[in-house]
Design an enzyme around this catalytic site. Structure first.
Site, PDB file in Angstrom:
ATOM      1  N   CYS A 216      46.295  34.630  39.512  1.00 44.00           N
ATOM      2  CA  CYS A 216      45.374  36.499  40.003  1.00 44.00           C
ATOM      3  C   CYS A 216      45.526  36.758  41.180  1.00 44.00           C
ATOM      4  O   CYS A 216      45.708  38.610  41.525  1.00 44.00           O
ATOM      5  CB  CYS A 216      44.406  36.501  39.844  1.00 44.00           C
ATOM      6  SG  CYS A 216      43.314  35.380  38.282  1.00 44.00           S
TER       7      CYS A 216
ATOM      8  N   HIS B  96      39.560  43.502  44.905  1.00 44.38           N
ATOM      9  CA  HIS B  96      39.717  42.314  43.978  1.00 44.38           C
ATOM     10  C   HIS B  96      38.604  42.384  43.007  1.00 44.38           C
ATOM     11  O   HIS B  96      39.214  42.851  41.613  1.00 44.38           O
ATOM     12  CB  HIS B  96      39.988  40.901  44.364  1.00 44.38           C
ATOM     13  CG  HIS B  96      40.121  40.064  43.113  1.00 44.38           C
ATOM     14  ND1 HIS B  96      40.954  40.056  42.632  1.00 44.38           N
ATOM     15  CD2 HIS B  96      39.845  38.921  42.733  1.00 44.38           C
ATOM     16  CE1 HIS B  96      41.682  39.460  41.567  1.00 44.38           C
ATOM     17  NE2 HIS B  96      40.663  38.315  41.370  1.00 44.38           N
TER      18      HIS B  96
ATOM     19  N   HIS C 219      41.013  43.754  34.330  1.00 43.74           N
ATOM     20  CA  HIS C 219      41.475  42.429  35.252  1.00 43.74           C
ATOM     21  C   HIS C 219      42.864  42.451  34.671  1.00 43.74           C
ATOM     22  O   HIS C 219      43.020  41.774  33.780  1.00 43.74           O
ATOM     23  CB  HIS C 219      40.771  41.389  35.400  1.00 43.74           C
ATOM     24  CG  HIS C 219      41.256  40.541  36.672  1.00 43.74           C
ATOM     25  ND1 HIS C 219      42.763  40.358  37.017  1.00 43.74           N
ATOM     26  CD2 HIS C 219      41.092  39.162  36.813  1.00 43.74           C
ATOM     27  CE1 HIS C 219      42.661  39.099  37.559  1.00 43.74           C
ATOM     28  NE2 HIS C 219      42.113  38.864  37.928  1.00 43.74           N
TER      29      HIS C 219
END
Lengths: 850, 98, 392
Positions: free
Chosen positions: A160, A292, A328
């Protein structure tokens, strides 16, 4: 002291569920459009699952007829946004691209070509697609080739944080004056294995995610983004559009857990502090943080804590999560979120966190709930965090708010420790002993097509016979070896590896990770270093080729027949960054942590990155290398057969640079090198095994159309010249060259042509070695295995010959075919990836340590 | 031993064995079945499982025993191998009664 | 006499001796101490804990050979709970091993540092570079335990306590803060310099007031360990010291090449033990069952009671019995225990006996003192999946 170059952003490209152009994306953001809806592709599998999906196939301008079908979406999307960014920047087709670098961040790559097998759509399976898009790094090979970017590529695979970290590495390539430009891309199409993993981990939100508020849970998404990074003066001189300036970045490793963030948020706080320090900024300079913000309980909680720790006045800084718009996007999340900032902040507006309800306990910051907040931001921060504790932070300024050049004192970088795991033993001494005795580490193995054993062989037969193309593909292999598929491989006794390891969680360890850990431990011990006191400033950079294959296979098999029962145990450890983070967790290495999955010889990329970090004083030390495991599976057989295994199954059947024979034996193991600043290594009395004097990178850019042409090696030669220039040396100063090619016709020719070309003006032929024949081709770690023998040759003034080869290709090169006494002051380590990326590293003789 | 008790014990032994085997395979435990005691704690110092492993346990309950656990379930059934076995047996009994 | 001892005296503690060290057994508040342990915070002087520092080049190899657990599992700032066995594979003591930069720190509640040193010294090979140093003179230990102990710890030692994982420790001023306990609740051991011990004690008491902290002597362990059984040489250990019979094999790492007692233990496992310790719960709340009372199935004697007592939490008489292997399963009814009058019906149950409240408390979300936060998951509408914070 040297000036760092200023790095500005001069081109953007994006592809998301809420916009396939920057214009569209900006408009969607400004009108607070949320792209997360019930998934059209995965709802029948997982029930009512939501996702942010790119449902309309974008147009791929400039793509040759028929090529689209042979490429996977990861490559196509990367091409699309990369090209858009170049067009946006006015650089498409520009000559300068031949010296620009390409950095791509992706989490799950090379998947699509094999999905038909997994989803039982055998007729959709295409050999052409596995050829062009079947390996993890193929996205880099494809894009560099299509866009003619030849300054060398890196594939960042830190899950990620992949594309965030990619921006950082692109920035590095320019600020250190190595390149004028870099194209940075993040690409992540959503495939079944990824969504199944998050589903079974029970992290998916029922609707659109609501970061920091309401019901916890994340939304998955897909998309791509691209940035053109350019040296400031270069950009202004050509009147390029400027969208912002990258001021600094940092990465770190939590060294805590394979999925959960450290609840103390130490690594997440450290990465922000390091980035601030790198940019010579203080917390007060930061006016906005794009977080994030996945929406999961643990992320939101520890991310909030991390910001509180770093910013004394955090309540006055707006922080928001773009994931509430597009979910995401995993490997491409960071770059898309960064672009969202560049598109909206100039409007004087801060993007709100959408879907914001009642803030959760311990989430008490200004998350810009639901409504834009007016603010003219000059400097902002972008954070991302990943599985395994990979953290990345970027600091950037809006146009007109750049900073003067920062400066650094370049350090000399020494290699002070080497660790090796191979079929010939562990560590240099054992390996040298085995070589002296003439021991072969290889053995004949019967192909076990899958973990199912005997019954698997039948499956394999069925599988092959079910597809015409497969049948053809395997016919060679089968004819050669009779009905029984047998191969000669170099394998490592993993029980012996485990016996040597002192500290690790055996339950979480797979073979490849234990190889890497043992090599790493050896390198640290060899250097006499104390990782406990230096862990926070020690980088861990791992090069990967095929990665944790057995784990990937086990995970993928768990998706059949019901993907809702995917194995959560293997999901995180099947990611490319799992090996690096496992080592970080086991050893407590908390500095920069990156996985570069460039394929063959990937450790060279890791070496160069680690070298830069130490050279610029960003990190005190770096542990760099690669690791590989052999996994006997049908898919692997297919992949290897592309690469060209040696048909000769005799012990000496792997003959690099042989005129009469092509192909290699598979090898496994690991190689790690410990680097540190020369002076401080000397101060503490560390053994100076060698010195890195400079490196060069390039890319052939001919991956797509290179199938039959004779590789000229011209771009490898360029990388060599660049390395020599940086080292301030000429071809006559190089006493020995070590190649790392894998012995196929094309690999031999390219490597030999490249070296010959680079050393054309040398007074007499340069001595050349390549030691892969000893170890089998250990795909990612080969450069370190070779490096160890080269450094030993420099120390002993004695060069071991190239093993097994009988009749060398005719070249103006002095192949070392028997043991030679020779004093080597400077050696050159060269290597290429199977996708056409080239590296050259100049090594200087170390001081023997008494 | 009377047959009632015998069959209750057999049922429990069977569930315990399946739970232990499931744990070993799914969570990569090094142990063999008889090295895992019935009262072994799953988390903490016992088998040292973590929250990710807990999700794998839920998959195991579903796949091996056909049991779906709702989020509001009292978490104590995950305390030890034995408590997990008790939970499974009580669910199975409930299903049989229905 | 330490300063802390005079504080105890002033509080009229009933003193007793453990490991040769005099410390409070009781403040005559057992019931409220137990309540605090299960619902808020309990504070106790744990200075009877033996502390031994193990350093030197060969410390890992040496300790890994002596301790039955897997030392390779832990790195700096992490701890391991394990056992030390004798050559026959029977438990000598349980032990915490804390891994620090250049040393291991061993904690045991059944041995002094000196006693541990004597025990370990026995296994040292000649030429092995290992240094054993008792730390009991320099350090004392305080116990802070209960569902909200983390909150008090965070108040005093900073926010990082909130995220301190189970079986890890962190440096604090004047010593170490180690998270790990035996009674199923959040549990912290403060290993502090003797000089600051009394001050820290006072600070804990002062700050602990709004958490309804209770000061207790060691006697609180009787009730706590009835509900959350753990190794105790004085009670269960009198009946058996075999890790298999005690169902404590989890504290042993069989696949290590070597540790004291390994072969004997493995042999015993292969041969199979004849009996095992099993938890039971009496079906009536007032019964006269004692240690040594026989356990029956019908008329057949199948075992005997090893521990028994009244659990306030379960509001029942509970205990552990050592029972013939073929009968030794949880979840069974139909057994009885002899008592003064007639046989008492019992059912066998999984151990531990109680669902500790700490499992419903999340340090990041809940609070004992902050009214804006829920006190536990029970107060929250949305229940969270648990498991992560579990402790034995």
């Amino acid at each position: 002291m040297l000036d760092r170059k200023r790095v500005v952003i001069t081109g953007l490209g994006v592809l998301t569920s809420i916009g396939a152009t920057t214009e569209e994306f900006r408009n969607s953001l400004l009108s607070k459009r949320c792209g997360i809806r019930p998934s059209s592709r995965f709802s029948d599998v997982f029930g009512n699952v939501c996702a942010s999906e790119v449902l309309e196939e974008p147009k791929y301008e400039g793509l040759a007829e028929g090529l689209q079908e042979k490429l996977d979406k990861a490559a196509l999307w990367a091409y699309k946004v990369g090209r858009d960014a170049l067009v946006n920047s006015g650089l498409l087709g520009n000559e300068a691209l031949s010296t620009s670098s390409l950095i791509i961040g992706v989490s799950s790559a090379g998947t699509e070509a094999y999905m038909p097998l997994l989803e039982n759509r055998i007729n959709d399976f295409s050999i052409d697609k596995t050829r062009l898009s079947g390996s993890f790094s193929s996205v880099c090979s494809v894009v560099s080739s299509l866009l003619q970017i030849r300054g060398g590529y890196e594939l960042v695979a830190t899950a990620c944080t992949a594309s965030t970290n990619a921006i950082g590495i692109g920035f590095d390539q320019i600020q250190n004056n190595k390149n004028q430009m870099a194209l940075v891309i993040g690409t992540e199409p959503l495939y079944l294995p990824t969504i199944a993993g998050f589903y079974t981990l029970k992290t998916l939100h029922q609707q659109a995610c609501t970061p920091f508020s309401g019901v916890p849970g994340m939304s998955i998404g897909e998309g791509a983004g691209a940035l053109v990074l350019e040296e400031y003066q270069h950009a202004t001189a050509r009147g390029a559009p400027i969208y912002g300036e990258v001021l600094a970045y940092a990465t770190s490793g939590d060294a805590h857990h394979e999925t959960a963030p450290d609840p103390r948020a130490k690594g997440a706080a450290q990465v922000m502090r390091t980035a601030l320090a790198n940019g010579e900024l203080c917390p007060e300079d930061v006016e906005y943080i794009n977080v994030h913000g996945t929406g999961t309980e643990t992320n939101d909680r520890s991310e909030t804590l991390a910001m509180k720790k770093v910013f004394a006045d955090i309540h006055s800084i707006p922080v928001s999560s773009t994931k509430s718009y597009i979910g995401h996007n995993i490997g491409s999340a960071g770059i898309i979120e960064f672009i969202a900032c560049l598109l909206t902040l100039p409007e004087g507006k801060i993007l709100p966190t959408l879907n914001f309800g009642r803030a959760r306990p311990s989430c008490d910051l200004n998350y810009v709930p639901n409504e834009f907040q007016e603010r003219n931001v000059k400097v902002f921060m972008k954070n991302n965090y990943a599985f395994g504790g990979n953290n990345c932070c970027i600091l950037a300024a809006l146009p007109g708010n750049g900073r003067p050049n920062s400066r650094y004192h370049p350090r000399r970088v020494a290699i002070t420790g080497i660790g090796l795991v191979s079929s010939l033993g562990f560590g240099l001494e054992q390996i040298l002993g085995a070589i002296r005795k003439g021991t072969s580490g290889s053995a004949l193995k019967t192909w076990r097509p899958s973990h199912k054993g005997e019954e698997g062989i039948q499956d394999f037969e069925d599988w092959i016979s079910s597809n015409e193309m497969l049948l053809q593909q395997f016919s060679d292999l089968r004819k050669k070896n009779g009905d029984q598929l047998s191969l000669r491989t170099h394998e490592v006794d993993d029980r012996a590896v485990r016996r040597h390891l002192k500290r690790f969680d055996t339950r979480k360890a797979n073979r490849i990770s234990t190889f890497a850990l043992l090599a790493g431990e050896q390198a640290i011990a060899n250097a006499g270093a104390n990782i406990r006191t230096t862990g926070k400033t020690t980088a861990l950079i791992i090069g990967m080729s095929k990665g944790p294959q057995a784990t990937i296979s086990r995970y993928v098999e768990s998706l059949v027949p019901d993907p809702r029962r995917a194995r959560t145990f293997e999901f995180p450890s099947s990611l490319m960054n799992a090996i690096g983070t496992f080592c970080s967790i086991s050893k407590g290495i908390k500095g920069y942590n990156t996985t570069l999955a460039n394929g063959f010889n990937a450790a060279l990329g890791a070496m160069c990155y680690g070298y830069e970090l130490v050279r610029q004083g960003v990190q005190g030390q770096a542990l760099v290398g690669g690791a590989d495991e052999i996994f006997h599976s049908a898919l692997h057989a297919l992949q290897e057969n592309h690469g060209g295994l040696s048909p000769n199954l005799d012990e000496d059947g792997f003959r690099v640079y042989d005129r009469d024979q092509s192909g290699y034996f598979m090898g496994e193991g690991a190689g790690m090198a410990y680097m540190e600043e020369l002076e401080s290594a000397g101060d503490r009395g560390g053994p100076i095994l060698g010195i890195i004097c400079g490196y060069g990178k390039s890319c052939d850019g001919s991956y797509i159309d290179d199938t039959n042409s004779q590789p000229s090696g011209q771009w490898l030669a360029k990388a060599i010249s660049q390395a020599l220039d940086e080292a301030g040396l000429t071809v006559d100063d190089i006493d020995l060259v070590c190649g790392t090619g894998w012995g196929t016709v094309s690999s031999n020719r390219k490597e030999l042509n490249g070296i010959e070309r680079a050393f054309m003006h040398r007074s007499h032929p340069v001595p050349l070695v390549n030691y892969n024949g000893f170890f089998g081709f250990v795909e990612s770690a080969a450069p370190i295995l070779n490096l160890a023998l080269v450094l030993n040759a420099m120390k002993e003034d004695e060069i071991l010959p190239i093993p097994h080869t009988r009749s060398f290709e005719t070249k103006n090169l002095a192949f070392v075919s028997r043991k030679e006494r020779l004093s080597v002051r400077h050696a050159l380590l060269v290597g290429s990836t199977e996708g056409g990326n080239n590296y050259a590293v100049v090594l200087g003789k170390g001081a023997p340590y008494e | 031993m009377e047959s009632d008790l015998e069959s209750t014990i057999e049922q429990r032994k069977d569930v315990l064995r399946r739970v232990k085997e499931g744990l070993i395979v799914r969570l990569n435990l090094y142990q063999i079945v008889n090295q895992i005691d019935d009262d072994t704690p799953l988390f903490g110092s016992g088998l040292k499982l973590d929250s990710v492993d807990a999700t794998e346990l839920l998959v195991m309950l579903d796949e091996e025993f056909g049991i779906q656990v709702s989020e509001s379930e009292d978490p104590f059934y995950l305390r030890s191998v034995n408590s997990l076995a008790s939970f499974i047996i009580s669910r199975q009994t409930k299903t049989n009664k229905n | 006499m330490t300063h802390l001892a005079s504080i105890h005296r002033y509080r009229k503690a009933v003193m007793s001796e453990r490991n040769g060290i005099t410390l409070p057994a009781s403040f005559n508040n057992e019931a409220s101490a137990h309540g605090a342990l299960r619902e808020s915070i309990l504070l106790a002087d744990y200075s009877h804990f033996g502390l031994l520092e193990v350093s030197g080049e060969d410390r890992f190899d040496f300790l890994d050979r002596v301790v039955a657990g897997d030392l390779a599992y832990i790195r700096e700032e992490q701890a391991l709970y394990s056992l030390i066995l004798d050559n026959e594979g029977y438990i000598i003591t349980d032990i915490y091993v804390l891994c620090d930069d250049e040393r291991y720190l061993l904690l045991s509640e059944w041995f002094t540092g000196k006693g541990l040193a004597d025990l370990l010294g026995h296994y040292m090979k000649s030429g092995e570079s290992v240094i054993l140093k008792t730390r009991n003179r320099e350090n004392g230990v305080l116990l802070v335990e209960g569902p909200y102990s983390w909150e008090l710890m965070a108040e005093i030692f900073g926010i990082d306590v909130i995220g301190l994982p189970y079986m890890e420790f962190m440096p604090v001023e004047g010593g170490l803060l180690f998270r790990g306990g035996k009674h199923g609740e959040f549990s912290y051991k403060l290993i502090m310099e003797v000089a600051v011990l009394a001050d820290v004690w006072k600070q804990l008491q002062e700050h602990g007031e709004r958490y309804d902290i209770e000061v207790s002597g060691l006697d609180f362990q009787i009730a706590a360990r009835l509900e959350n059984p753990c190794w105790n040489p004085m009670i269960l250990g009198k009946v058996t010291r075999c890790p298999i019979e005690l169902q404590m094999q989890w504290a042993v790492r069989y696949d290590k090449d070597e540790f004291v007692g390994r072969d004997a233990l493995k042999r015993r496992l292969e041969e199979g033990v004849k009996r095992r310790v099993v938890g039971f719960c009496c079906e009536e709340s007032i019964v006269d069952v004692r240690v040594g009372s026989r356990v029956f199935h019908g008329d057949r004697i199948i075992g005997e009671v090893a521990v028994v007592g009244y659990s306030a939490f379960r509001q029942a008489v509970i205990g552990q019995a050592i029972i013939d292997n073929s009968y030794a399963y949880a979840g069974l009814g139909g057994y009885t225990i002899e008592s003064e009058d007639e046989k008492v019906a019992i059912s066998t149950v999984p151990v531990p006996f109680i669902g500790n409240f700490s499992f419903l408390v999340n340090p990041s979300e809940h609070s004992y003192v902050d009214p804006s936060r829920p006190k536990s998951f029970l107060d929250q509408v949305e229940r969270q999946p648990a498991g992560e914070e579990a402790e034995i």
